[in-house]
Every structure is written in structure tokens, then in C-alpha cells.
Design a protein around this motif. Structure first.
Motif, PDB file in Angstrom:
ATOM      1  N   ASN A  41       1.717   7.659  -8.477  1.00  0.00           N
ATOM      2  CA  ASN A  41       2.022   9.051  -8.798  1.00  0.00           C
ATOM      3  C   ASN A  41       3.314   9.179  -9.601  1.00  0.00           C
ATOM      4  N   ASP A  46       0.826  -1.203   0.000  1.00  0.00           N
ATOM      5  CA  ASP A  46       0.000   0.000   0.000  1.00  0.00           C
ATOM      6  C   ASP A  46       0.865   1.259   0.000  1.00  0.00           C
ATOM      7  N   LYS A  47       1.896   1.283   0.855  1.00  0.00           N
ATOM      8  CA  LYS A  47       2.792   2.430   0.876  1.00  0.00           C
ATOM      9  C   LYS A  47       3.556   2.544  -0.441  1.00  0.00           C
ATOM     10  N   LYS A  93       0.915   4.057  -2.905  1.00  0.00           N
ATOM     11  CA  LYS A  93       0.255   5.342  -2.679  1.00  0.00           C
ATOM     12  C   LYS A  93       1.085   6.369  -1.928  1.00  0.00           C
ATOM     13  N   GLY A  94       2.256   5.977  -1.460  1.00  0.00           N
ATOM     14  CA  GLY A  94       3.110   6.909  -0.759  1.00  0.00           C
ATOM     15  C   GLY A  94       3.047   6.744   0.744  1.00  0.00           C
ATOM     16  N   ASP A  95       3.963   7.435   1.428  1.00  0.00           N
ATOM     17  CA  ASP A  95       4.068   7.277   2.881  1.00  0.00           C
ATOM     18  C   ASP A  95       3.747   8.548   3.661  1.00  0.00           C
ATOM     19  N   GLY A  96       3.365   9.619   2.950  1.00  0.00           N
ATOM     20  CA  GLY A  96       3.051  10.872   3.633  1.00  0.00           C
ATOM     21  C   GLY A  96       4.276  11.576   4.175  1.00  0.00           C
ATOM     22  N   ALA A  97       5.453  11.081   3.815  1.00  0.00           N
ATOM     23  CA  ALA A  97       6.695  11.670   4.331  1.00  0.00           C
ATOM     24  C   ALA A  97       7.670  11.973   3.199  1.00  0.00           C
ATOM     25  N   TYR A 149       7.686  10.429   0.026  1.00  0.00           N
ATOM     26  CA  TYR A 149       7.567   9.457  -1.059  1.00  0.00           C
ATOM     27  C   TYR A 149       6.127   9.442  -1.562  1.00  0.00           C
ATOM     28  N   VAL A 150       5.940   9.612  -2.884  1.00  0.00           N
ATOM     29  CA  VAL A 150       4.588   9.832  -3.431  1.00  0.00           C
ATOM     30  C   VAL A 150       3.901   8.562  -3.918  1.00  0.00           C
TER      31      VAL A 150
END
Length: 231
Positions: A90, A75-76, A79-83, A85-86
């Protein structure tokens, strides 16, 4: 930028754990993405990864996603990790003009396959643009074939598995890739069997026996031939 050579084998562990289940007949067939165990090793062939700033930026972003992928954090990875990495999705969109962006489509498709989200897997694996190489592109096309099998588009599954074998052979010495082509063809034959197309499956199995004499698959192919030859 992360050293792409250091990424060798990191996709291997995740892919080797995954085996496709052909849902229509509850029959297990090995998923083609296990044949992409050499994908990361082959990435070094894409020399344009370091040819310009945008390509380098995309490759750096891809490396972080690859780390999540190797740790099975799909999942990360997607969709990215919010830190910072997109995510592969993306990256594929934002860097669509780069080789790294193209490879992000492949990674995204494999993530979705590992999450059993097969329609999404089809979407992203289909977006990956193959090149003229002996392992990466044929294996990606075969992965798409397996994804089609999971969404019960069986004719397309067979089509892409056969295409993958042909692609691998075309880049191999003597037009014979004993490593992966017979694996893809065996999968195609099993799907044809599940459709009741025994004569077509038989032809594929016989081709494996005669053309891929030095492959591991050919050692057991007689039992497949015997199975579809029974009246």
C-alpha cells in the motif's frame, strides 16, 4: 520520523539468511539480494526523503515496515498489521510519487522473495526505479535477475545480472566495482552453464579474472574456467 541511519544493518540479517536455489537444475546459487546488505546504509543518500510532508509521511510509514522486515515478519511487512501500518504494498501504491514509495517496491519484492513467491517478487522488483548509485540500484536489478531465474526466465535473468554489474561498474572508480559486480557476473555465468552455453559462460569467467583482480570472486574463478573449458 525514525532516524534512517539507525536502520543500518537491519536488512542485512534477513538478507544474509536467504540463498537462492536455482530450481531448474537444483543448483544452489547465491541470491543477489544478499548484495543489498548496504541498502539501508545507502538510504541516507536519498536526501529528498525529508524534503516535504508527503515524503516525510511515507518515510515514517516505511520505517515501521522495515521493523517488521528485520524481524522476518514478511506478511505483516507486506500487507500491514491492522494497527495503523498499511504495508509495503500500500505504501508503494499510495506514495508512488515519492522516493519512499519507490523504495517500498524494493522492500515488497524482497519480502516476496523471502516468502518464495517469486512471481510477485518479479512484479515488485521490476517496479523499483533505479537511480545512479553504486550499490542500491545495481543490487536491486540483480535481485530482479535472480527472481527471473526462479520463474525460469533464464535469458532475462542473465540480462539483468549483467546489467546490474554494468551499473555498479559505471559508478565506481576506474569503472570497476570489485565488491558486487563479479558476484552478479558469476551468477550469470552459472545460469549460462545450466543452459549449456559454455562459451558464453567462459567469456564471463575470463572477464572476471582479468577485470576484477582484487575481488574475492576472482580468487576461485580458475575452477569455473576449467569446468567450462573441458571438452
Amino acid at each position: 520520523m525514525a532516524n534512517l541511519n539507525e536502520q543500518k544493518g537491519t536488512m542485512n540479517d534477513a538478507l544474509n539468511q536467504k540463498e537462492a536455489v536455482f530450481l531448474r537444475h537444483k543448483k544452489t546459487i547465491s541470491i543477489a539480494i544478499v548484495a543489498i546488505i548496504l541498502v539501508v546504509a545507502g538510504i541516507i543518500c536519498y536526501e529528498t526523503y525529508v524534503s516535504g510532508p508527503k515524503e516525510q509521511e511515507a518515510s515514517t510509514a516505511l520505517a515501521k515496515g522495515q521493523e517488521y522486515f528485520s524481524n522476518q515478519q514478511y506478511d505483516k511487512a507486506l500487507k500491514g498489521d491492522g494497527a495503523g501500518y498499511v504495508g509495503f504494498v500500500n505504501i508503494a501504491s499510495d506514495y508512488s510519487s515519492t522516493d519512499a514509495g519507490n523504495l517500498a517496491n524494493l522492500y515488497a519484492g524482497l519480502c516476496y522473495a523471502n516468502l518464495d513467491k517469486w512471481n510477485d517478487a518479479v512484479t515488485y522488483l521490476d517496479k523499483f526505479s533505479p537511480a545512479d548509485d553504486q550499490m542500491i540500484s545495481p543490487s536491486a536489478v540483480a535481485a530482479l535477475g535472480n527472481a527471473y531465474a526462479h520463474v525460469k526466465q533464464l535469458d532475462k535473468a542473465v540480462e539483468y545480472l549483467k546489467k546490474a554489474a554494468s551499473m555498479a561498474d559505471s559508478e565506481a572508480a576506474d569503472n570497476t566495482n570489485n565488491s558486487i559486480s563479479p558476484i552478479f557476473l558469476l551468477q550469470a555465468g552459472e545460469i549460462l552453464e545450466s543452459q549449456g552455453k559454455k562459451s558464453e559462460a567462459l567469456q564471463i569467467y575470463q572477464d572476471i579474472k582479468t577485470k576484477y583482480l582484487n575481488s574475492a570472486v576472482s580468487q576461485d574463478i580458475d575452477k569455473y574456467i576449467e569446468r567450462v573449458s573441458v571438452k
